[in-house]
Write a protein that holds these residues in place. Structure first.
Motif, short mmCIF file in Angstrom:
data_model
loop_
_atom_site.label_atom_id
_atom_site.label_comp_id
_atom_site.label_asym_id
_atom_site.label_seq_id
_atom_site.Cartn_x
_atom_site.Cartn_y
_atom_site.Cartn_z
N VAL A 6 0.86 -1.18 0.00
CA VAL A 6 0.00 0.00 0.00
C VAL A 6 0.90 1.23 0.00
N THR A 7 0.63 2.13 -0.93
CA THR A 7 1.37 3.39 -1.02
C THR A 7 0.38 4.52 -0.80
N TRP A 8 0.74 5.42 0.12
CA TRP A 8 -0.06 6.62 0.38
C TRP A 8 0.86 7.79 0.11
N ARG A 9 0.50 8.59 -0.87
CA ARG A 9 1.37 9.72 -1.21
C ARG A 9 0.54 10.99 -1.34
N GLY A 10 1.19 12.09 -1.08
CA GLY A 10 0.48 13.36 -1.13
C GLY A 10 1.36 14.48 -1.64
N ALA A 11 0.70 15.53 -2.09
CA ALA A 11 1.37 16.74 -2.54
C ALA A 11 0.59 17.92 -1.95
N PHE A 12 1.31 18.94 -1.50
CA PHE A 12 0.68 20.03 -0.76
C PHE A 12 1.66 21.19 -0.62
N TYR A 13 1.13 22.30 -0.19
CA TYR A 13 1.95 23.45 0.21
C TYR A 13 1.91 23.55 1.72
N ARG A 14 2.91 24.20 2.26
CA ARG A 14 2.99 24.37 3.72
C ARG A 14 1.78 25.14 4.24
N GLY A 15 1.64 25.15 5.55
CA GLY A 15 0.51 25.80 6.19
C GLY A 15 0.49 27.31 6.09
N TYR A 16 1.64 27.94 5.91
CA TYR A 16 1.74 29.39 5.79
C TYR A 16 2.18 29.71 4.38
N MET A 17 1.31 30.34 3.62
CA MET A 17 1.55 30.51 2.19
C MET A 17 2.42 31.71 1.83
N ASN A 18 2.73 32.58 2.76
CA ASN A 18 3.57 33.73 2.47
C ASN A 18 5.03 33.41 2.76
N ASN A 19 5.90 34.36 2.51
CA ASN A 19 7.30 34.19 2.83
C ASN A 19 7.50 34.22 4.34
N ASP A 20 8.62 33.69 4.79
CA ASP A 20 9.02 33.68 6.20
C ASP A 20 7.97 33.06 7.12
N PRO A 21 7.63 31.78 6.91
CA PRO A 21 6.62 31.14 7.75
C PRO A 21 7.13 30.90 9.16
N PRO A 22 6.20 30.87 10.12
CA PRO A 22 6.60 30.48 11.48
C PRO A 22 7.01 29.00 11.47
N PRO A 23 7.81 28.57 12.44
CA PRO A 23 8.33 27.20 12.44
C PRO A 23 7.25 26.11 12.37
N ASP A 24 6.10 26.35 12.98
CA ASP A 24 5.06 25.31 13.00
C ASP A 24 4.25 25.25 11.70
N LEU A 25 4.51 26.16 10.75
CA LEU A 25 3.78 26.18 9.48
C LEU A 25 4.71 26.20 8.27
N ASN A 26 5.99 25.84 8.47
CA ASN A 26 6.95 25.86 7.36
C ASN A 26 6.94 24.52 6.61
N ASP A 27 7.77 24.43 5.58
CA ASP A 27 7.83 23.22 4.75
C ASP A 27 8.15 21.98 5.59
N GLU A 28 9.14 22.11 6.44
CA GLU A 28 9.56 20.97 7.26
C GLU A 28 8.43 20.49 8.18
N ALA A 29 7.73 21.42 8.81
CA ALA A 29 6.63 21.06 9.71
C ALA A 29 5.49 20.39 8.95
N SER A 30 5.19 20.88 7.75
CA SER A 30 4.10 20.28 6.97
C SER A 30 4.47 18.87 6.53
N LYS A 31 5.70 18.68 6.06
CA LYS A 31 6.13 17.35 5.64
C LYS A 31 6.15 16.38 6.81
N LYS A 32 6.63 16.84 7.94
CA LYS A 32 6.70 15.98 9.13
C LYS A 32 5.29 15.56 9.57
N ALA A 33 4.34 16.48 9.54
CA ALA A 33 2.97 16.18 9.94
C ALA A 33 2.33 15.15 9.01
#
Length: 177
Positions: free
Chosen positions: A130-157
């Motif tokens: 079973v493969t589950w894959r997704g594509a998305f943008y981080r939680g904060y769509m503007n520049n300079d996201p807070p740590p809990d809404l950046n690329d790394e946080a979204s991928k980790k979640a």
């Protein structure tokens, strides 16, 4: 100033502006699991878009439209948060489906413009991948996201959600519950 100097200054200003204007990039996550069960048995669980109970954080699923494209479901998570999703593609013969999140609080899942695919593949008579894959943008769509809404946080979640879901699916199907 000469024409060449003006052109160079204009080019630098354009490059500088473009670099500052760059927003988020699309992130991708993919997780797999091997399950000791026939693919039809696994698909019977994940192939029902109206039932998200195999995902550990889901307390309740309500929806309409069955497994038809444009079917919707609302996942109520443990703790009360909700996620609204829509089925985009469904192919029972290929044991695959694709859905999108229409609405989620970024505090619940720090993503925007999220789409996901689940694919169930036979790997012999009694093994399934079973493969589950997704594509998305981080939680904060503007520049300079807070740590809990950046690329790394979204991928980790998303990786955490997929891993927990697939591990639970494996346990559920292999135990026959």
């Amino acid at each position: 100033m000469t024409f060449m100097r003006l052109a160079a200054v204009a080019a630098l200003a354009t490059v500088s502006f473009a670099a500052q204007a760059h927003g988020p990039t699309r992130q991708k996550v993919s997780e797999t699991v091997e399950i000791n069960a026939p693919a039809d048995k696994v698909w019977a669980v994940v192939g029902n878009f109206q039932d998200g109970s195999w995902i550990p954080v889901v307390e309740k699923t309500e929806g309409k439209g069955g497994n038809e494209p444009k079917a919707t479901r609302t996942l109520t998570l443990k703790g009360g948060a909700t996620v609204e999703e829509e089925l985009a593609k469904y192919d029972a013969s290929k044991k695959s489906l694709m859905y999108r999140i229409d609405k989620v609080d970024v505090k619940t899942l720090p993503v925007n413009d999220y789409s996901s695919w689940i694919e169930v593949e036979s790997d012999g008579a009694d093994k399934t991948k079973v493969t589950w894959r997704g594509a998305f943008y981080r939680g904060y769509m503007n520049n300079d996201p807070p740590p809990d809404l950046n690329d790394e946080a979204s991928k980790k979640a998303v990786q955490g959600l997929y891993r927990a879901g697939l591990d639970n699916l494996k346990s559920k199907v292999e135990k026959g519950s």
